[in-house]
Design an enzyme around this catalytic site. Structure first.
Site: not given
Ligand code: NAD
Ligand code: AKB
Length: 331
Positions: A29-30, A52, A54, A160, A164
């Site tokens: 993921g990101q 993952d 995927r 969401y 959290k």
């Molecule tokens: P993302 O969606 O890019 O990546 C999540 C990954 O988890 C994906 O690659 C997906 O395939 C994998 N996944 C989903 N279901 C799964 C499962 N059952 N088993 C195994 N893998 C699985 O999300 P992200 O942006 O990388 O976020 C990661 C964490 O950080 C999350 O908890 C998100 O809430 C938190 N977060 C992200 C942001 C942001 O801006 N990116 C901000 C706040 C919090």
């Molecule tokens: C979202 O917009 O859902 C995320 C976050 C702030 O948790 N980037």
């Protein structure tokens, strides 16, 4: 301290790091891609297992082991943790805010059950540490809009955000009751160029750079003056690693730490990009993500993270924009 003592301490800490075996769940993921690469640099490629649902992200290929894993399958997760001699887990699998609103029961199930599976196994196998990210999405319309404090009214309105907030209390519970050393950050919206964002409300702050580069225009799904807390990915990765490396006694918030770097609106970032791409234009047609964005604070007070374990951001809007454009141009 004499130089040999320092060298001894350094070598002890390298030995300690080598003994850790890390599982990153959601590594494609990101955040997962960049965090996995950073952890592999610190601990060595073979010590960090990427996993993952995927397929393995292209950037991870050849840098260390990858396993296909569904975190919802607790038995398989447990087997992997034992088979690979895992000592630390970084759990990143989740459904983000915008995608979560399309299927609330699934978002709740994934976001909660994945965490409970990991915490339960961490307790049983006495893992040394767990990392699980929370989000500014825990805050809701009744939280203070400006410089939102660590401890305040928290009434989230998205599935969401609810997941959290509940997750934060499960982390605290497992720490207090069972001694699981689980640590967490409330990330703001994260901006990056290496891997695509996964369905959040703040994703526009990445898409806008792609629109600027490819077409010199961007149609934004938020109103131009919707200010939100944001952070550049290198800061987020550094914060995560610094939190996890900090001595346990410095971690005084066992729910999740507020974390902050910059705050801007779509019109602020448009003006910043125009400094480098003259003629770039944004248009605005708000969709359902507008109400999610409006429920969140505009800025975050993270003084506890700064005081407890020394957090300090490096990227503001200006510096992040220069770096994003340089890296996107180099792709
Ligand atoms: P993302 O969606 O890019 O990546 C999540 C990954 O988890 C994906 O690659 C997906 O395939 C994998 N996944 C989903 N279901 C799964 C499962 N059952 N088993 C195994 N893998 C699985 O999300 P992200 O942006 O990388 O976020 C990661 C964490 O950080 C999350 O908890 C998100 O809430 C938190 N977060 C992200 C942001 C942001 O801006 N990116 C901000 C706040 C919090
Ligand atoms: C979202 O917009 O859902 C995320 C976050 C702030 O948790 N980037």
């Amino acid at each position: 301290m004499v130089e040999t003592d320092v060298l001894c301490l350094q070598s002890e800490s390298v030995q300690h790091m080598k003994k850790e075996k890390i599982l990153v769940i959601g590594a494609s993921g990101q955040i997962g891609v960049e965090l996995t690469l950073a952890l592999r640099k610190m601990y060595g490629g073979s010590q960090v297992i990427a996993s993952d649902l995927r397929e393995e992200n292209e950037l991870l290929k050849g840098t260390g082991p990858y396993v296909s894993l569904d975190v919802m399958n607790k038995e398989m997760l447990h087997v992997q943790i034992l088979r690979q001699n895992i000592t630390q887990v970084y759990l990143l699998a989740a459904m983000l805010s915008a995608t979560g609103e399309k299927n609330p029961p699934l978002a709740w199930h994934l976001n909660m059950q994945s965490l409970l599976n990991v915490l339960d196994i961490a307790k049983e196998e006495k893992l040394s540490k767990v990392y699980w990210p929370s989000s500014i999405a825990v805050f809701g319309p009744t939280s203070p809009k400006v410089d939102c404090p660590q401890h305040t009214i928290i009434e989230p309105t998205t599935v969401y955000g609810i997941s959290k907030y509940a997750g934060e209390f499960w982390c605290n519970y497992f720490f207090q009751r069972y001694g699981v050393d689980v640590r967490s950050l409330r990330y703001p919206g994260l901006i990056s160029y290496k891997s695509a964002p996964g369905g959040g409300t703040t994703d526009y702050a990445i898409d806008i750079f792609l629109g600027a580069k490819e077409k010199k225009q961007y149609a934004c799904y938020l109103k131009e003056d919707t200010k939100l807390p944001m952070m550049y990915m290198p800061d987020a990765i550094r914060a995560t690693i610094e939190l996890m490396e900090a001595p346990a006694e410095k971690i005084k918030v066992r729910t999740s730490y507020n974390l902050s770097a910059m705050s801007f609106s779509p019109s602020d970032i448009t003006s910043e990009i125009q400094k480098h791409i003259p003629g770039f234009k944004s248009t605005y047609s708000p969709d359902s993500r507008q109400s999610i964005a409006e429920s969140w604070p505009q800025s975050i007070d993270d003084h506890e993270a700064r005081a407890h374990w020394g957090w300090n951001h490096q990227f503001d809007l200006e510096k992040m924009t220069i770096d994003m454009l340089a890296n996107l141009n180099a792709l």
